[in-house]
Enzyme design. Structure first.
Site, PDB file in Angstrom:
ATOM      1  CD  GLU A  79      -2.936  -1.116   0.050  1.00 39.62           C
ATOM      2  OE1 GLU A  79      -2.982  -0.102  -0.670  1.00 39.62           O
ATOM      3  OE2 GLU A  79      -3.655  -2.115  -0.123  1.00 39.62           O
ATOM      4  CB  CYS A  81      -6.541  -2.213   6.363  1.00 40.10           C
ATOM      5  SG  CYS A  81      -6.800  -3.938   6.805  1.00 40.10           S
ATOM      6  CG  HIS A 133      -4.806  -4.771   1.997  1.00 48.52           C
ATOM      7  ND1 HIS A 133      -5.020  -3.420   1.818  1.00 48.52           N
ATOM      8  CD2 HIS A 133      -5.634  -5.155   3.014  1.00 48.52           C
ATOM      9  CE1 HIS A 133      -5.934  -3.010   2.695  1.00 48.52           C
ATOM     10  NE2 HIS A 133      -6.323  -4.031   3.428  1.00 48.52           N
TER      11      HIS A 133
HETATM   12  N1  PCA Z   1      -8.731  -6.223   6.360  1.00 52.74           N
HETATM   13  C1  PCA Z   1      -9.629  -5.115   6.579  1.00 52.74           C
HETATM   14  C2  PCA Z   1      -9.596  -4.860   8.056  1.00 52.74           C
HETATM   15  C3  PCA Z   1      -8.981  -6.067   8.669  1.00 52.74           C
HETATM   16  C4  PCA Z   1      -8.382  -6.806   7.547  1.00 52.74           C
HETATM   17  O1  PCA Z   1      -7.685  -7.809   7.633  1.00 52.74           O
HETATM   18  C5  PCA Z   1      -9.336  -3.904   5.707  1.00 52.74           C
HETATM   19  O2  PCA Z   1      -8.836  -4.081   4.583  1.00 52.74           O
HETATM   20  O3  PCA Z   1      -9.612  -2.786   6.115  1.00 52.74           O
END
Ligand code: PCA
Length: 202
Positions: free
Chosen positions: A79, A142, A166
């Site tokens: 990210e 996140c 992610h």
């Molecule tokens: N993914 C979510 C919140 C917790 C997770 O593992 C997100 O992408 O915000």
């Protein structure tokens, strides 16, 4: 030796596992020339960031790697940016669903990750791991965590680098969602090991 904090989330939105913490569990933390600290974080607005920020002040890490599930993505997503907004489409694990609310009223619009994303991307690509730099961490927990940690580092001038990654679903999660992509645990663990090694060598 460098101090490294690695976080993953608990399962949310009806899932029984979260790949972000599953892959951390399979890390052999003693295999690295670094002090690795791992933590499972609740998928809850504000509670998640409070827990990680408390850990940062205790551990004083040089490097913070935060992981989260992005179901449906086809690659490990490095990210680039966290934005100053909470806007949930689903409830967090305490049923909170903020809509169009700033994370920090006086904070800047966004923060860039301070990890060397282009370098990580090219190392992972050279090992044939599906990876991409992503320009949105979403507007759920996140993104909130990533923004809050980078804000904390900025306002306190902390000597650390931090970023959010992610990861796709694990295969067992897509048995009931056959149209969704998944990545094997061994590949995701390998990716995380390569990321850690690369950051240790910076
Ligand atoms: N993914 C979510 C919140 C917790 C997770 O593992 C997100 O992408 O915000």
């Amino acid at each position: 030796m460098k101090n490294i904090l690695i976080t993953g989330f608990d399962p949310f939105h009806g899932e029984t596992i979260n790949p972000s913490f599953e892959i951390i569990k399979f890390l052999d933390t003693s295999a690295f020339h670094a002090n690795i600290h791992i933590a499972e974080i609740p998928t809850v607005f504000y509670d998640a960031s409070k827990k990680v920020i408390d850990l940062i002040h205790t551990i004083k890490p040089d490097i913070v790697i935060m992981l989260g599930q992005a179901g449906g993505r086809k690659e490990i997503s490095l990210e680039r940016v966290a934005i100053n907004i909470d806007d949930a489409n689903i409830p967090d694990n305490l049923g909170r669903m903020p809509s169009n609310q700033p994370i920090s009223v006086f904070g800047p619009t966004a923060y860039f990750a301070s990890l060397p994303l282009a370098q990580l991307e090219s190392v992972l690509k050279s090992k044939h791991i599906p990876v991409a730099i992503s320009n949105t961490a979403g507007t759920f927990v996140c993104n909130h965590l990533m923004y809050s940690v980078l804000h904390e580092a900025h306002v306190n001038n902390l000597n650390m680098i931090a970023g959010f990654i992610h990861v796709p679903y694990l295969p067992e999660q897509t048995l009931t969602k056959p149209s969704k992509f998944s990545l094997d645990q061994s590949i995701m663990v390998q990716a995380l090991e390569i990321i850690i090694e690369t950051l240790i060598d910076l």
